[in-house]
Design a protein around this motif. Structure first.
Motif, short mmCIF file in Angstrom:
data_model
loop_
_atom_site.label_atom_id
_atom_site.label_comp_id
_atom_site.label_asym_id
_atom_site.label_seq_id
_atom_site.Cartn_x
_atom_site.Cartn_y
_atom_site.Cartn_z
N LYS A 44 -3.94 -1.63 -11.42
CA LYS A 44 -4.50 -3.13 -12.07
C LYS A 44 -4.02 -4.00 -10.93
CE LYS A 44 -3.88 -2.39 -16.56
NZ LYS A 44 -4.31 -2.77 -18.11
N ILE A 45 -2.81 -4.10 -10.69
CA ILE A 45 -2.15 -4.80 -9.95
C ILE A 45 -2.66 -4.89 -8.26
CG2 ILE A 45 0.09 -5.33 -8.51
CD1 ILE A 45 1.76 -4.32 -11.07
N ARG A 46 -2.84 -3.59 -8.16
CA ARG A 46 -3.29 -3.55 -6.55
C ARG A 46 -4.81 -4.29 -6.71
NH1 ARG A 46 -3.15 -3.95 -1.34
NH2 ARG A 46 -4.44 -2.59 -0.15
N GLU A 47 -5.67 -3.96 -7.78
CA GLU A 47 -6.86 -4.60 -7.54
C GLU A 47 -6.77 -5.98 -7.78
OE1 GLU A 47 -9.94 -4.05 -11.25
OE2 GLU A 47 -10.65 -2.72 -9.54
N ALA A 48 -5.98 -6.65 -8.53
CA ALA A 48 -6.00 -7.97 -8.51
C ALA A 48 -5.29 -8.61 -7.10
CB ALA A 48 -4.77 -8.48 -9.77
N GLN A 49 -4.41 -7.79 -6.43
CA GLN A 49 -4.17 -8.41 -5.19
C GLN A 49 -5.45 -8.43 -4.36
OE1 GLN A 49 -1.03 -5.61 -4.46
NE2 GLN A 49 0.70 -7.05 -5.13
N LEU A 50 -6.19 -7.36 -4.38
CA LEU A 50 -7.42 -7.31 -3.47
C LEU A 50 -8.11 -8.47 -3.72
CD1 LEU A 50 -7.77 -3.51 -3.28
CD2 LEU A 50 -7.19 -5.09 -1.48
N GLN A 51 -8.36 -8.98 -5.03
CA GLN A 51 -8.98 -9.89 -5.50
C GLN A 51 -8.63 -11.15 -5.36
OE1 GLN A 51 -10.40 -8.82 -9.41
NE2 GLN A 51 -11.39 -7.04 -8.74
N LYS A 52 -7.40 -11.20 -4.79
CA LYS A 52 -6.71 -12.50 -4.42
C LYS A 52 -6.42 -13.52 -5.56
CE LYS A 52 -8.67 -12.33 0.19
NZ LYS A 52 -7.67 -11.28 0.74
N VAL A 53 -6.04 -12.81 -6.76
CA VAL A 53 -5.48 -13.54 -7.96
C VAL A 53 -4.21 -13.96 -7.68
CG1 VAL A 53 -5.22 -13.57 -10.60
CG2 VAL A 53 -6.96 -12.28 -9.32
N PRO A 54 -3.93 -15.38 -7.78
CA PRO A 54 -2.54 -16.05 -7.44
C PRO A 54 -1.53 -15.34 -8.13
CG PRO A 54 -4.27 -17.70 -7.47
CD PRO A 54 -4.87 -16.51 -8.09
N TYR A 55 -1.57 -15.40 -9.63
CA TYR A 55 -0.41 -14.96 -10.17
C TYR A 55 -1.14 -13.64 -11.10
CZ TYR A 55 2.08 -19.09 -9.20
OH TYR A 55 2.69 -20.11 -8.67
N MET A 56 -0.06 -12.54 -11.38
CA MET A 56 -0.24 -11.57 -12.26
C MET A 56 1.06 -11.48 -13.35
SD MET A 56 -1.36 -9.03 -9.41
CE MET A 56 -0.58 -10.34 -8.01
N LEU A 57 0.40 -11.50 -14.49
CA LEU A 57 1.59 -11.46 -15.42
C LEU A 57 1.42 -10.00 -16.27
CD1 LEU A 57 1.11 -14.98 -17.25
CD2 LEU A 57 2.72 -14.10 -15.43
N VAL A 58 2.42 -9.19 -15.93
CA VAL A 58 2.65 -7.87 -16.40
C VAL A 58 3.30 -7.71 -17.89
CG1 VAL A 58 3.30 -5.51 -16.13
CG2 VAL A 58 2.67 -6.94 -14.11
N VAL A 59 2.68 -7.21 -18.82
CA VAL A 59 3.45 -7.26 -20.18
C VAL A 59 3.35 -5.86 -20.66
CG1 VAL A 59 2.99 -8.07 -22.68
CG2 VAL A 59 2.23 -9.42 -20.70
N GLY A 60 5.01 -5.59 -21.16
CA GLY A 60 5.06 -4.27 -21.75
C GLY A 60 5.91 -4.37 -23.09
N ASP A 61 6.74 -3.64 -23.36
CA ASP A 61 7.55 -3.77 -24.63
C ASP A 61 8.45 -4.91 -24.57
OD1 ASP A 61 5.85 -1.79 -25.96
OD2 ASP A 61 7.50 -0.19 -25.45
N ARG A 62 9.15 -4.97 -23.61
CA ARG A 62 10.35 -5.86 -23.31
C ARG A 62 9.77 -7.24 -23.46
NH1 ARG A 62 13.89 -5.05 -18.20
NH2 ARG A 62 11.68 -4.58 -17.43
#
Length: 333
Positions: free
Chosen positions: A274-292
């Motif tokens: 999902k990170i790689r796909e967002a980068q290819l689609q040139k989304v400026p900011y990605m917010l990854v969310v896990g348990d922490r």
């Protein structure tokens, strides 16, 4: 004069033995608007702006993407002024072009000074006067310009601003054209200080040119990687597992309410994918969310350039994003 010069590039139809055409330019209409009522020298300069849609019959071999189309909107304006107001008006337009292009990162537009073409209207004296005025203004501006002989409009000389796209191709966008001829042909007048009728000068100007071409050049200029304030999708939330989706949706609503354009990628795919796909689609900011992140009410920020900015409080990220977008910043940090 426009009909003779544009007829072959117009969409025409004959109805009840009358010829009609879709409007290919705004100049004659603005002259008629000016002529509709009397004007005093105190009203000048009079500026008329028009974003209306225009239509030109470009041949199929000439049309190209967004940069050469048959129907377009142009940030068109015409300024009717006294001869002694020409320099101040054109100087102001230079400043407007510079401010506008700096916003989009076009920091070094090239300037062309185009002189009388082979097919033109007006006397030699009028053309010499107009060309001398533009040449004087360009030198006063200290502009580094190139003379483009014979490439002026049929009614007057012009100053064109060109920019280069990502692969070095040059595109003409802004134009400033000085016109002594159309006011003469439309018999435009204003009443001077001595109550005598005088002829105004007409300045044609467009800053972006056609909006369609500007968008095409802008896409090429940024290679699709728009700055935050221009990006169609500014933030994408990436939940690591299904149990993080609800929190991501809450965060998305919060960010959307603040004016940011946000989406949630809730697909059951690996986070790296999902990170790689967002980068290819040139989304400026990605917010990854896990348990922490979910437990702390925070997010883990990544940028499309691959930079991992680490975990930060949601409010901290929101302030960062709003500051960058509000400042129309060209970078993400």
């Amino acid at each position: 004069g426009h009909y003779d010069h544009y007829r072959d590039n117009m969409f025409l139809a004959t109805i009840d033995e009358r010829e009609f055409g879709l409007k290919p330019m705004n100049c004659p209409g603005h002259c008629l608007l000016y002529a509709h009522e009397a004007h005093s020298y105190r009203e000048l300069p009079l500026r008329i702006a028009d974003f209306g849609r225009l239509h030109r019959y470009e041949r199929s071999g000439v049309t190209q993407g967004l940069t050469r189309v048959r129907t377009f909107a142009q940030d068109d304006a015409h300024i009717f002024c006294r001869p002694e107001q020409i320099e101040a008006e054109i100087t102001s337009l230079f400043e407007l072009v510079g401010r506008t292009y700096a916003i989009f990162g076009f920091t070094e537009p090239h300037v062309y000074f185009s002189t009388r073409p082979e097919k033109s209207v007006g006397s030699d004296e009028v053309w010499q006067k107009a060309e001398a005025a533009l040449d004087r203004i360009l030198k006063a501006q200290g502009a580094d310009y190139t003379v483009n002989p014979g490439d002026g409009a049929f009614y007057g000389p012009k100053i064109d601003f060109t920019v280069k796209d990502a692969i070095g191709r040059e595109w003409q966008l802004a134009t400033i054209q000085l016109d002594f001829n159309l006011p003469e042909r439309f018999e435009l007048e204003f009443i001077g200080p001595d109550n005598a009728a005088e002829r105004p000068v007409m300045i044609h100007r467009a800053v972006m040119g056609s909006i369609e071409r500007f968008m095409g050049v802008l896409i090429e200029h940024f290679k699709g990687a728009f700055p935050l304030w221009l990006a169609p999708e500014q933030v994408r939330l990436l939940p690591i597992a299904d149990r993080h989706v609800a929190y991501c949706q809450t965060v998305a609503r919060d960010l959307s309410a603040s004016g940011l354009r946000v989406s949630v990628d809730a697909r059951p795919e690996k986070t790296g994918y999902k990170i790689r796909e967002a980068q290819l689609q040139k989304v400026p900011y990605m917010l990854v969310v896990g348990d922490r992140e979910q437990e702390a009410g925070s997010v883990s920020l990544r940028t499309r350039t691959g930079g991992d900015k680490g975990i930060m409080a949601l409010e901290t990220f929101k302030l960062l994003a709003l500051e960058r977008a509000g400042a129309r910043a060209l970078d993400l940090d």
